[in-house]
Design an enzyme around this catalytic site. Structure first.
Site, PDB file in Angstrom:
ATOM      1  CE  LYS A 382      -3.407  -2.856   1.312  1.00 35.23           C
ATOM      2  NZ  LYS A 382      -2.839  -4.139   1.630  1.00 35.23           N
ATOM      3  CE1 TYR A 453      -4.492 -11.329  10.694  1.00 38.58           C
ATOM      4  CE2 TYR A 453      -5.805  -9.882   9.288  1.00 38.58           C
ATOM      5  CZ  TYR A 453      -5.729 -10.898  10.227  1.00 38.58           C
ATOM      6  OH  TYR A 453      -6.864 -11.495  10.651  1.00 38.58           O
ATOM      7  CD  GLU A 454      -3.915  -6.665   2.828  1.00 44.27           C
ATOM      8  OE1 GLU A 454      -4.090  -5.503   3.135  1.00 44.27           O
ATOM      9  OE2 GLU A 454      -3.544  -7.050   1.695  1.00 44.27           O
ATOM     10  CG  LEU A 455       0.749 -13.869   2.345  1.00 43.91           C
ATOM     11  CD1 LEU A 455       0.229 -14.119   0.949  1.00 43.91           C
ATOM     12  CD2 LEU A 455       2.245 -13.671   2.332  1.00 43.91           C
TER      13      LEU A 455
END
Ligand SMILES: *[C@@H]1O[C@H](CO)[C@@H](O)[C@H](O)[C@H]1NC(C)=O
Ligand SMILES: *[C@@H]1O[C@H](CO)[C@@H](O)[C@H](O)[C@H]1NC(C)=O
Ligand SMILES: *[C@@H]1O[C@H](CO)[C@@H](O)[C@H](O)[C@H]1NC(C)=O
Ligand SMILES: *[C@@H]1O[C@H](CO)[C@@H](O)[C@H](O)[C@H]1NC(C)=O
Ligand SMILES: *[C@@H]1O[C@H](CO)[C@@H](O)[C@H](O)[C@H]1NC(C)=O
Ligand SMILES: *[C@@H]1O[C@H](CO)[C@@H](O)[C@H](O)[C@H]1NC(C)=O
Ligand SMILES: *[C@@H]1O[C@H](CO)[C@@H](O)[C@H](O)[C@H]1NC(C)=O
Ligand SMILES: *[C@@H]1O[C@H](CO)[C@@H](O)[C@H](O)[C@H]1NC(C)=O
Ligand SMILES: *[C@@H]1O[C@H](CO)[C@@H](O)[C@H](O)[C@H]1NC(C)=O
Length: 540
Positions: A382, A453-455
């Site tokens: 991001k 974390y998304e991963l």
């Protein structure tokens, strides 16, 4: 019965012995290497002149006539009327004279050798002809001259010692296989040396001499299926007598054509003495004319005649599979399998296109009933720094540009779709749960804490709960995945797509097709008004 036979045999032997022990014939043949003798036949009517001097002479071309005495040769011994050879050799051939007073007798001795591969001399055979099934005797009884000296006797058939033959005597009902050369070998000791004398019978077994009426085998009328252009052999076979004629009646009106040939008669005897005579008629390269005749075969003897007929019929096509049909079948089978393999290969290569075509054709839609909101959650770096601006642009602009505008998918892009504020981690988790796919835009700097974390959340969903499928887009080449969580390596390689930033692909390109293939099937009409040209990355 047996006793009488024995008696007769003994009588015959004693009778023959007296006449055989002296040598009356003029021409004498002896076998080299065997003991041999000449014995003068004194006439029984004349009393022996005791005082008469007996002399033996040998006359040969090389030496002329010489008198023989016991020291002439170590192999010769003289006993009054008898001249013995231990053994006789080739050089002993010649004329021999016995002289006693006025009486002389001459013999002509011819010494012959055995042929190398035989145990007998072929010129010194006693012929014996026996009818099949009649009694066959082979009796090794040496004439009486050597009888007392004979130590042991063996019987050989075709120069092979016959087994279990302590008593060298053969008596049986004759079979054809009994035919052969039977050699009696008499072993004789003389002056400490072992000699042997042979006597060989040439035994011939002949068929039953009683005549039969010959018969041809098989039906009287035979239909033979043939193919034009091929050859055929008509076999005319008869149970016949030895001299019976078997012949084919082939003359002009009966089918004599240049391609018709009668072969020689072959005769075979069965072990029980039956004689079969057969004769083949060969028809080569059969033509239409051959089909019109009846081929007639006859067997003829004094007792009668028998005939049979053969008619050639054209074989129906395809009665059995001809060679060329078989070959064709093989070729077709091979072609079909080649095509099948080809199709499979094509299917593997164009799997994606086929699947997309199928989705489109069937109007398949996986998104209707699963209660999820987004088609894909896009996970990307991001922070929009100068070194990862392209990646950011790809995730925020190009990806939605194509997937949303062109193909009608709904993406969840955190930066765009998430209202600021609230617990980010919970938010991400619930968004991932609401998405059908997790698109990870991989780059070198991807592994920041935030996306990690998304991963991990996505991987958990994907691998453990199997609720979401992951699509990896290698934005910049990632040489190895080792710094990613291990579980990422469990993803199948076809779920990893490579983006080439230098050559942004068109909608029809493999990249977008593969991506569509990995995306859920969805029935959406793409907006036709959209330009077919992709937004091009700014070259920074
Ligand atoms: C002996 O054999 C010779 C040929 O070898 C022949 O000429 C002659 O007639 C024979 N003599 C007798 C008595 O058989
Ligand atoms: C008989 O004697 C000869 C030599 O004279 C020998 O070659 C042969 O083997 C002997 N035959 C047998 C059966 O022993
Ligand atoms: C027997 O032989 C001798 C000598 O050769 C002869 O003188 C005599 O006459 C012979 N006798 C008879 C009976 O032949
Ligand atoms: C025997 O015969 C040979 C010739 O063959 C002769 O040289 C020899 O003297 C004879 N011996 C006797 C004892 O007669
Ligand atoms: C044969 O012998 C007899 C005596 O037995 C004699 O008289 C005669 O002369 C002899 N003949 C010849 C040819 O030697
Ligand atoms: C043995 O006898 C058969 C039949 O008579 C004949 O054909 C063959 O030639 C004879 N063998 C010899 C070696 O003479
Ligand atoms: C046969 O030969 C053996 C030795 O090989 C001997 O002992 C035996 O006496 C002989 N028999 C006759 C009958 O000659
Ligand atoms: C002909 O037929 C007879 C009897 O069936 C057989 O023994 C013989 O081998 C045949 N001949 C050929 C050449 O097939
Ligand atoms: C048939 O027999 C003859 C003589 O008897 C011979 O020359 C010819 O080779 C034989 N043919 C075959 C095919 O055996």
């Amino acid at each position: 019965m047996h006793r009488i036979e024995l008696l007769l045999t003994l009588l015959a032997l004693t009778f023959t012995s007296t006449s055989e022990t002296c040598t009356s014939r003029f021409n004498i043949t002896a076998v080299r290497g065997e003991p041999f003798y000449l014995r003068y036949c004194s006439s029984a009517s004349e009393p022996k002149n005791e005082t008469a001097i007996i002399k033996w002479y040998k006359s040969s071309r090389s030496q002329g006539r010489i008198e023989l005495n016991s020291s002439s040769s170590p192999r010769i011994s003289l006993h009054d009327y008898v001249l013995e050879f231990w053994p006789v050799e080739l050089e002993d051939s010649g004329s021999y004279f016995f002289q006693m007073g006025n009486d002389t007798h001459e013999w002509k001795l011819n010494v012959i050798g055995k042929s190398k591969h035989n145990c007998f001399a072929e010129k010194q055979l006693i012929s014996k002809t026996v009818e099949v099934q009649k009694s066959l005797h082979v009796n090794c009884k040496q004439n009486t001259y050597y009888q007392k000296l004979v130590n042991r006797t063996s019987l050989y058939k075709n120069c092979e010692k016959m087994e279990n033959n302590k008593n060298p005597f053969l008596q049986k009902n004759a079979e054809f296989k009994d035919q052969g050369y039977y050699t009696c070998v008499f072993f004789i000791h003389h002056n400490g040396k072992l000699f042997n004398v042979t006597k060989t019978f040439n035994v011939t077994i002949v068929g039953d001499r009683s005549k039969i009426i010959p018969v041809l085998l098989g039906p009287k009328l035979n239909y033979v299926k043939v193919e034009l252009g091929k050859d055929v052999e008509l076999n005319c076979s008869a149970l016949a007598n030895e001299k019976d004629a078997v012949y084919w009646n082939v003359w002009e009106e009966n089918g004599k054509e240049p391609n018709v040939r009668e072969e020689n008669i072959t005769r075979t005897r069965t072990p029980d003495g039956k004689l079969y005579a057969s004769r083949i008629l060969r028809i080569e390269n059969i033509n239409e004319k051959n089909l019109r005749f009846s081929y007639n075969c006859a067997v003829a003897s004094e007792g009668g005649i028998d005939t049979i007929n053969f008619v050639l019929l054209k074989k129906e096509e395809m009665v059995d599979i001809p060679g060329y049909v078989f070959t064709r079948g093989m070729i077709i089978a091979v072609l079909i399998s080649v095509v099948a393999v080809f199709l499979v290969i094509i299917g593997v290569i164009y799997r994606v296109d086929l699947a997309l075509f199928y989705r489109h054709f069937m109007g398949k839609d996986e998104t209707l009933t699963d209660g999820k909101i987004y088609d894909a959650f896009v996970s990307y770096l991001k922070e929009c720094g100068p070194e990862n601006g392209e990646e950011h642009t790809f995730a925020v602009e190009i990806l939605p540009g194509v997937l949303e505008k062109h193909f009608g998918y709904k993406l969840c892009i955190f930066e765009r779709d998430v209202v600021p504020g609230g617990a980010v981690v919970d938010e991400i988790h619930s968004l991932i749960e609401k998405s059908r796919r997790l698109i990870i835009v991989l780059s070198k700097s991807y592994m920041s804490n935030e996306v990690r974390y998304e991963l991990e959340s996505g991987l958990h969903e994907a691998l453990v709960e199997r609720k979401i499928k992951i699509i990896l887009i290698e934005f910049t080449p990632v040489s190895d995945f080792t710094f990613f969580p291990q579980s990422l390596q469990l993803l199948k390689s076809h779920r990893v797509l490579k983006w080439n930033a230098d050559k942004p692909p068109s909608y029809n390109s493999r990249f977008w097709k593969n991506l569509l293939y990995l995306m859920p099937a969805k029935m959406v009409k793409p907006c036709g008004a959209e330009s077919e040209v992709l937004p091009v990355l700014s070259q920074s």
